[in-house]
Scaffold this motif. Structure first.
Motif, mmCIF file in Angstrom:
data_model
loop_
_atom_site.group_PDB
_atom_site.id
_atom_site.type_symbol
_atom_site.label_atom_id
_atom_site.label_comp_id
_atom_site.label_asym_id
_atom_site.label_seq_id
_atom_site.Cartn_x
_atom_site.Cartn_y
_atom_site.Cartn_z
ATOM 1 N N ASN A 1 34.801 -38.984 -14.290
ATOM 2 C CA ASN A 1 34.669 -38.150 -13.102
ATOM 3 C C ASN A 1 33.350 -38.429 -12.383
ATOM 4 O OD1 ASN A 1 35.715 -36.242 -11.340
ATOM 5 N ND2 ASN A 1 35.415 -34.509 -12.708
ATOM 6 N N LYS A 2 32.275 -38.512 -13.173
ATOM 7 C CA LYS A 2 30.945 -38.753 -12.601
ATOM 8 C C LYS A 2 30.836 -40.175 -12.047
ATOM 9 C CE LYS A 2 27.115 -37.125 -14.642
ATOM 10 N NZ LYS A 2 25.995 -37.037 -15.623
ATOM 11 N N GLU A 3 31.266 -41.144 -12.823
ATOM 12 C CA GLU A 3 31.130 -42.550 -12.439
ATOM 13 C C GLU A 3 31.962 -42.916 -11.216
ATOM 14 O OE1 GLU A 3 32.356 -46.830 -14.346
ATOM 15 O OE2 GLU A 3 31.402 -45.382 -15.675
ATOM 16 N N HIS A 4 33.169 -42.422 -11.140
ATOM 17 C CA HIS A 4 34.082 -42.850 -10.077
ATOM 18 C C HIS A 4 34.204 -41.868 -8.910
ATOM 19 C CE1 HIS A 4 35.445 -46.378 -12.265
ATOM 20 N NE2 HIS A 4 35.444 -45.612 -13.349
ATOM 21 N N LEU A 5 33.953 -40.586 -9.175
ATOM 22 C CA LEU A 5 34.149 -39.576 -8.133
ATOM 23 C C LEU A 5 32.892 -38.785 -7.804
ATOM 24 C CD1 LEU A 5 37.628 -38.284 -9.372
ATOM 25 C CD2 LEU A 5 37.176 -39.977 -7.585
ATOM 26 N N GLY A 6 31.796 -39.042 -8.526
ATOM 27 C CA GLY A 6 30.545 -38.347 -8.256
ATOM 28 C C GLY A 6 30.571 -36.877 -8.619
ATOM 29 N N ARG A 7 31.456 -36.506 -9.548
ATOM 30 C CA ARG A 7 31.581 -35.097 -9.958
ATOM 31 C C ARG A 7 31.198 -34.984 -11.425
ATOM 32 N NH1 ARG A 7 37.618 -34.865 -7.518
ATOM 33 N NH2 ARG A 7 37.057 -34.962 -5.315
ATOM 34 N N ASN A 8 30.429 -33.954 -11.759
ATOM 35 C CA ASN A 8 29.921 -33.805 -13.119
ATOM 36 C C ASN A 8 30.549 -32.586 -13.792
ATOM 37 O OD1 ASN A 8 28.415 -34.220 -15.415
ATOM 38 N ND2 ASN A 8 26.582 -33.225 -14.610
ATOM 39 N N TYR A 9 31.869 -32.648 -14.043
ATOM 40 C CA TYR A 9 32.542 -31.551 -14.733
ATOM 41 C C TYR A 9 33.835 -32.030 -15.388
ATOM 42 C CZ TYR A 9 35.151 -31.332 -10.289
ATOM 43 O OH TYR A 9 35.881 -31.633 -9.177
ATOM 44 N N VAL A 10 34.314 -31.193 -16.307
ATOM 45 C CA VAL A 10 35.580 -31.464 -16.994
ATOM 46 C C VAL A 10 36.726 -31.129 -16.045
ATOM 47 C CG1 VAL A 10 37.076 -30.755 -18.906
ATOM 48 C CG2 VAL A 10 34.607 -30.976 -19.275
ATOM 49 N N THR A 11 37.719 -31.988 -16.018
ATOM 50 C CA THR A 11 38.937 -31.747 -15.254
ATOM 51 C C THR A 11 40.120 -32.138 -16.125
ATOM 52 O OG1 THR A 11 40.028 -32.119 -13.124
ATOM 53 C CG2 THR A 11 38.956 -34.035 -14.146
ATOM 54 N N ASP A 12 41.312 -31.718 -15.755
ATOM 55 C CA ASP A 12 42.476 -31.997 -16.592
ATOM 56 C C ASP A 12 43.012 -33.415 -16.423
ATOM 57 O OD1 ASP A 12 43.472 -31.518 -14.041
ATOM 58 O OD2 ASP A 12 44.676 -29.791 -14.634
ATOM 59 N N ILE A 13 42.928 -33.958 -15.208
ATOM 60 C CA ILE A 13 43.467 -35.291 -14.961
ATOM 61 C C ILE A 13 42.739 -35.968 -13.811
ATOM 62 C CG2 ILE A 13 45.289 -34.456 -13.408
ATOM 63 C CD1 ILE A 13 47.100 -36.674 -14.676
ATOM 64 N N ILE A 14 42.604 -37.271 -13.931
ATOM 65 C CA ILE A 14 42.088 -38.102 -12.843
ATOM 66 C C ILE A 14 43.067 -39.260 -12.686
ATOM 67 C CG2 ILE A 14 40.207 -39.580 -12.034
ATOM 68 C CD1 ILE A 14 38.304 -37.878 -13.757
ATOM 69 N N SER A 15 43.518 -39.469 -11.463
ATOM 70 C CA SER A 15 44.506 -40.511 -11.171
ATOM 71 C C SER A 15 43.875 -41.632 -10.373
ATOM 72 C CB SER A 15 45.661 -39.920 -10.339
ATOM 73 O OG SER A 15 46.216 -38.800 -10.964
#
Length: 154
Positions: free
Chosen positions: A57-71
């Motif tokens: 999430n952090k590396e590819h989307l610049g977000r620093n949190y847990v999420t259920d899915i990344i596509s």
């Protein structure tokens, strides 16, 4: 959908069981492919833990949190005026511990929440978004439709 041309790979890189069988995942993929007139040529489903989903999430989307899915969709061209769903390739990173936690939060069986998240990710690969309340509502409605379709056969 022509199942012979589809490659679906499931990777389990976290602790605990994943309550989805290969046949369930194939059925979900088939139902969505048929109804949405989309061809999935390669889909990787990778089950990871919280640390790995945060890293992605952090590396590819610049977000620093847990999420259920990344596509991630790989065959997409950024300058396409229309999305071509004739040969979809992508990876779905699913955070298994978060999905289990959400099942409890939503009062859903764990199996159903895993199915919902898989459906959600596949819809993202097709081009559905959930940035606005209206988009989220539309995706939830589609998720419910596909849950009913895939569980009617059980």
């Amino acid at each position: 959908m022509n199942n012979e041309s589809s490659i679906l790979q499931i990777f389990h890189e976290t602790e605990g069981d994943i309550p989805l069988s290969q046949s369930q995942v194939n059925l979900i993929l088939e139902k969505i492919s048929t109804k949405e007139k989309a061809v999935f040529t390669l889909v990787e489903v990778v089950f990871v833990d919280e640390n790995e989903i945060v890293r992605i999430n952090k590396e590819h989307l610049g977000r620093n949190y847990v999420t259920d899915i990344i596509s991630f969709r790989y065959d997409d061209e950024p300058d396409q005026s229309a999305i071509d769903n004739s040969a979809i390739e992508g990876t779905l990173y699913c955070c298994a511990p978060r999905i289990r936690e959400q099942a409890g939060e939503f009062g859903q069986p764990v199996e159903v929440e895993f199915q919902r998240i898989l459906i959600h990710g596949l819809l993202h690969l097709i081009g559905y978004e959930d940035s606005t309340d209206a988009e989220k509502s539309a995706m939830t409605s589609l998720e419910n439709t596909y849950l009913k379709l895939t569980n009617a056969n059980n």
